[in-house]
Design an enzyme around this catalytic site. Sequence first.
Site, mmCIF file in Angstrom:
data_model
loop_
_atom_site.group_PDB
_atom_site.id
_atom_site.type_symbol
_atom_site.label_atom_id
_atom_site.label_comp_id
_atom_site.label_asym_id
_atom_site.label_seq_id
_atom_site.Cartn_x
_atom_site.Cartn_y
_atom_site.Cartn_z
ATOM 1 N N ARG A 412 41.920 39.227 45.701
ATOM 2 C CA ARG A 412 42.531 40.562 45.747
ATOM 3 C C ARG A 412 42.036 41.431 46.896
ATOM 4 N NH1 ARG A 412 41.690 40.448 40.037
ATOM 5 N NH2 ARG A 412 43.475 39.391 39.153
ATOM 6 N N VAL A 413 40.809 41.238 47.346
ATOM 7 C CA VAL A 413 40.325 42.143 48.391
ATOM 8 C C VAL A 413 39.945 41.428 49.680
ATOM 9 C CG1 VAL A 413 39.509 43.907 46.812
ATOM 10 C CG2 VAL A 413 37.975 42.071 47.472
#
Length: 554
Positions: A412-413
């Site tokens: 996600r990051v």
Amino acid sequence: MDGKSDIAALLEVLRKRIGRMEKVRVTEEEPVKRISQRLLSIKAPSPLKPDVSQLIQLLGEKSSQIVSRVHLQDVGTVQHIGSGVATLSGLPLVRTDELVTFPTGVQGLVINLNHYHLDVILLGDDAGIQGGDLVTANDERMRVPVGPKLLGRAVNPLGEPLDNLGPIEAVGSNYLEQDAPSIIDRSPVNQPLHTGLKIIDGLLPIGRGQRELILGDRQTGKTSLAVDTILNQHDSGVRCVYVAIGQKKSTTLSVIETLRKAGAMEYTIVVLSGPDDPPALRYLAPFAGCTMAEYFVDMGQDVLIVYDDLSKHADAYRELSLLLRRPPGREAYPGDIFYLHSRLLERAAKLSEAAGGGSLTALPIGEIQRGNLSSYIPTNLISISDGQIVLDADMFNLGFKPAVDIGRSVSRVGGAAQTAAMRSVAGKLRLELAQFEEVARFARFGTDLDEATQHQIERGSRLQKVLTQPVHQPLSQALQVLILFAVTEGYMDEIGLENIAAFEDNLISHFTTNHPHLVHEINRHGELTEEVRQAFTDSLEDVRNAWFERTDRA
Ligand code: ATP
Ligand code: MG
């Protein structure tokens, strides 16, 4: 001779000399200070013999030297003991997370407080402890040793050495339970942490300070993936902590051996709790590892921690909770299991420059059954972490290793942390893989395929092949970019599937011998400059021509 017996002897002499002592009635129970005052005020028959007044003087001096100290100790009584937990009564001043000591010297950690009793988990063997034994409170929370000398060592969750390398020379000790960094102290993830695996660095990049979960059935290469990531940190300056929770000792031993052989133990701490250790040690292991890692983070360094695995950690906590008769919740796990894991994983963070700029990247591992991501612990872990790498047993058995299921995996990051060079080759890679998966489904029906689709399938199967990688052979960023560049630009289209690995090897050795400075450059700056592109194409032309010359001759 101590002060009190001195006084008793002197009193005896005095009594004989004065003969009036019965009127003074000095009792042994009286506080020593008062005795001396009363002695000095005795009106002895005058004239006193000189030795008697000397005696009185001496008595006064002696008694004033006695320092009486009051020492109160909080004690409790063992009410119930067994299976690594104990219930105590008493100890009214004790707090949760405080340590207590049993008469055998074994320590315990208070984890539950009730009105009339408290629950303690034992940090050692419960042999020799009986009901009714007195337990004392240490007035201390649990600490583990920290410091750079722990690198290269294998320790238990209490920080005691498990190798034969002598005692640990720690610089100090820190609390096992620490608050996670606050929002103010954090900064967004913006620096890559390379795993050395093409499929991860290309498609699911991980950033420093990220928490990326590794999920998979048993024996699908979860540990190998994490260990490869540790091996790949040999020149990145990232320190590593590998926490084995309830893993078979033989497995942990082979991990240590792999790390040692590759020279990776120099920057790694192994925290080990075996399946036969008391459940308390298995429960505390990840927190101990985290505290040891945080020492380096506080010094502004980057650290990677692997929790292998949190499913077993949850099991250890469930075991403790059931033994302590806490109410069981879903799948018999206690109600605070989510809090337990989020408390642990929230400690992984990228700190802002003002807070020192260090980072703690966490790779928690979770075991699933038959690919089912929706059971209790995996869903909890998925919701706490910043993405998951799902390993698929079918792919593993078909030989696609590392068996990363791209469709169900996400980071996600980490995308923000990918280098420019990697991003420029990975974008095309992702697109072509997606197209391949689309058309490959139709191809299975045996329908006639047009040329373009045929080409997509050829390309896709080469991409898949390139994304496999042998165990414990992580590749530097430059070489990953080179290979992904080669396949996405179509340089491998005419190479047979079975020869892809050999072609890759040729390419790597050609490029590293001819352009060593460029390898260094890409690894350092992560940019795909025009010069690099040109060098890539030149090398690829050379290797391809040499390859076909050889096959033509053969
Ligand atoms: P467990 O569930 O027992 O913890 P695991 O999921 O951690 O297993 P590993 O122990 O990492 O799996 O790997 C299982 C086996 O697969 C090992 O023998 C390992 O050498 C092999 N293996 C893992 N990754 C690869 C790979 N990329 N290439 C070839 N073999 C691999
Ligand atoms: Mg494993």
